[in-house]
Structure formats: C-alpha cells, structure tokens
Design a protein around this motif. Structure first.
Motif, mmCIF file in Angstrom:
data_model
loop_
_atom_site.group_PDB
_atom_site.id
_atom_site.type_symbol
_atom_site.label_atom_id
_atom_site.label_comp_id
_atom_site.label_asym_id
_atom_site.label_seq_id
_atom_site.Cartn_x
_atom_site.Cartn_y
_atom_site.Cartn_z
ATOM 1 N N ASP A 104 0.840 -1.204 0.000
ATOM 2 C CA ASP A 104 0.000 0.000 0.000
ATOM 3 C C ASP A 104 0.872 1.250 0.000
ATOM 4 O O ASP A 104 0.551 2.251 -0.643
ATOM 5 N N GLN A 105 1.965 1.217 0.760
ATOM 6 C CA GLN A 105 2.966 2.290 0.792
ATOM 7 C C GLN A 105 2.367 3.668 1.043
ATOM 8 O O GLN A 105 2.876 4.684 0.572
ATOM 9 N N GLY A 106 1.272 3.728 1.769
ATOM 10 C CA GLY A 106 0.659 5.005 2.072
ATOM 11 C C GLY A 106 -0.018 5.671 0.894
ATOM 12 O O GLY A 106 -0.479 6.809 0.994
ATOM 13 N N ILE A 107 -0.098 4.951 -0.237
ATOM 14 C CA ILE A 107 -0.680 5.521 -1.458
ATOM 15 C C ILE A 107 -2.098 5.021 -1.673
ATOM 16 O O ILE A 107 -2.989 5.756 -2.093
ATOM 17 N N THR A 108 -2.299 3.750 -1.407
ATOM 18 C CA THR A 108 -3.597 3.122 -1.606
ATOM 19 C C THR A 108 -3.947 2.297 -0.373
ATOM 20 O O THR A 108 -3.088 2.053 0.481
ATOM 21 N N GLU A 109 -5.196 1.871 -0.265
ATOM 22 C CA GLU A 109 -5.606 0.986 0.824
ATOM 23 C C GLU A 109 -6.056 -0.366 0.270
ATOM 24 O O GLU A 109 -6.794 -1.096 0.926
#
Length: 230
Positions: A104-109
């Motif tokens: 996810d890397q803080g970009i997507t959930e």
C-alpha cells in the motif's frame, strides 16, 4: 526466538480448536485426517493477526505469508490453491494465512481493504475450503499494484460465490472494520523476519518441521504432505 513464537502460536490455535510472476514481493525490515464428521473450519488465531483454516491438529500445518497486491502470491494461488483446498478438506493440512499490507505504501488501501475482508470472512459459518476458495478468488481477481482495489460489493460477491457464510458476507458488504492494517503488517512482518532477512511474499513456514518451505519447487505441497509427521 522463532521457535518460542511458533510454540505460543500453536498452543493458541489448539485452544481455539477445542473451544504469472515467480519472484517475490519484498520489503526490507530492521498426523492423520480428522475422523469426525465436522467440516474443517476457519477462525482468527489467538494472536489476532492470522486466519487459520483446517483442523488445528492436522498432520501438516503451515503459515502462509501473503500480500494482496503481490503478483507472485497470485501465481502461487493459481498453481497450488486447488491442492491446498483439497488437503484442507481432507483434514491433512491446516493453513494460517498471515496477510501483509506493505505494498500500500501510504498511497492506496488496496491491501488493507482485502486483508480486512479476509478477517471478516473467517468465522463459524465459513468452512476452511470456502475460505480457501475466497482467497483464490481474491488473488485471481488481483488488480495492478497501486490500484484502488475491489469495492465492498465486489468483495462481498466473491465471498458469497466462494461459499463464505452469509453473516460473514454481510459484514464484508458493509465494510466493517476488523483489523488495524498497520498493526497487522507490523506483527506479521516481525514474525516473518524471524525466519528470513527480508519480508518477502509469498513465504510459507512449516510449523511442524519448523523450517521455511521451498516454494520454488513445484512439488512443495505434495512433499510436505508426504513427509511423516509426529
């Protein structure tokens, strides 16, 4: 350290029972078949970060570390998912799924959303084989990394078609929160890092033989099931 964690995990599991790509996705980090007539079930592990399917005392028992956006995880499910389902249904294998969400890397959930649905799917109305079918459907409909991922309705439809219990499917449809995805990733990454330097998925750990399974061998599951178990 790893052995003590495994022992604790298996004690918790037993207590509950009585009551396209072949490269991995990576992030670096500092017996006998069941004789009774009941079907192998699905339940959340005692530590809260895994989902066990199958009989707790199955002769072969594994931890399966997987990431919803990992193409190699999808490939492994495509190649071995049906055999896993058969072994679970026969009482020969128990699987503890331990999802991670590092892609996810803080970009997507995306990964967090799918992992949450997995925890909602586990329960008294969902057999182990139905849960395995749901897992295969989830990875079989994998979207490219960074995509928004499936909606609650899509996840619910996959769960229903896989045979997940109606109560559990309804929870998926409403998007009920079952886990903290950051804590989930941290806990399962820590457990995986006790066996290998990298948090790399897919990874399978043999809880009986206490060793990492060589999943590059296409016969890994057949060999695991054929190994005498005490």
């Amino acid at each position: 350290m790893r052995l003590s964690r495994v022992a604790a995990a298996m004690l918790a599991v037993l207590a509950l029972g009585v009551a396209g790509s072949t490269t991995g996705c990576t992030r670096l980090v500092d017996g006998a078949a069941q004789a009774n007539g009941s079907k192998p079930g699905s339940e959340i592990t005692g530590d809260g970060w895994g989902i066990q399917i199958g009989y707790p005392d199955a002769p072969a028992r594994i931890e399966f570390f997987t990431e919803p956006q990992c193409p190699a995880c999808a490939h492994l499910q495509h190649e071995s998912g049906d055999a896993i389902a058969a072994a679970v249904g026969q009482g020969r294998l128990a699987v503890i799924y331990r999802p991670l969400t590092f892609l996810d890397q803080g970009i997507t959930e995306y990964s967090a959303h799918v992992a949450n649905a997995m925890f909602l799917a586990a329960g008294p109305n969902t057999t182990g084989t139905a849960f395995q079918a749901f897992v295969q459907d989830l990875w079989g409909h994998q979207e490219p990394e960074g995509s928004p991922g499936p909606t609650d309705d899509a996840l619910s439809a996959m769960a229903s078609e896989s045979g997940v219990g109606a109560e559990e499917t309804d929870k998926i449809a409403t998007g009920k929160q079952a886990i903290d995805s950051d804590q989930l990733n941290e806990a399962n990454a820590e457990l995986l890092s006790e066996t290998q330097y990298e948090v790399s998925t897919p990874a399978i750990y043999d809880l009986v033989g206490e060793e990492v399974v060589d999943i590059s061998d296409p016969d890994w599951l057949a060999k695991l099931l054929a190994t005498p178990r005490s």
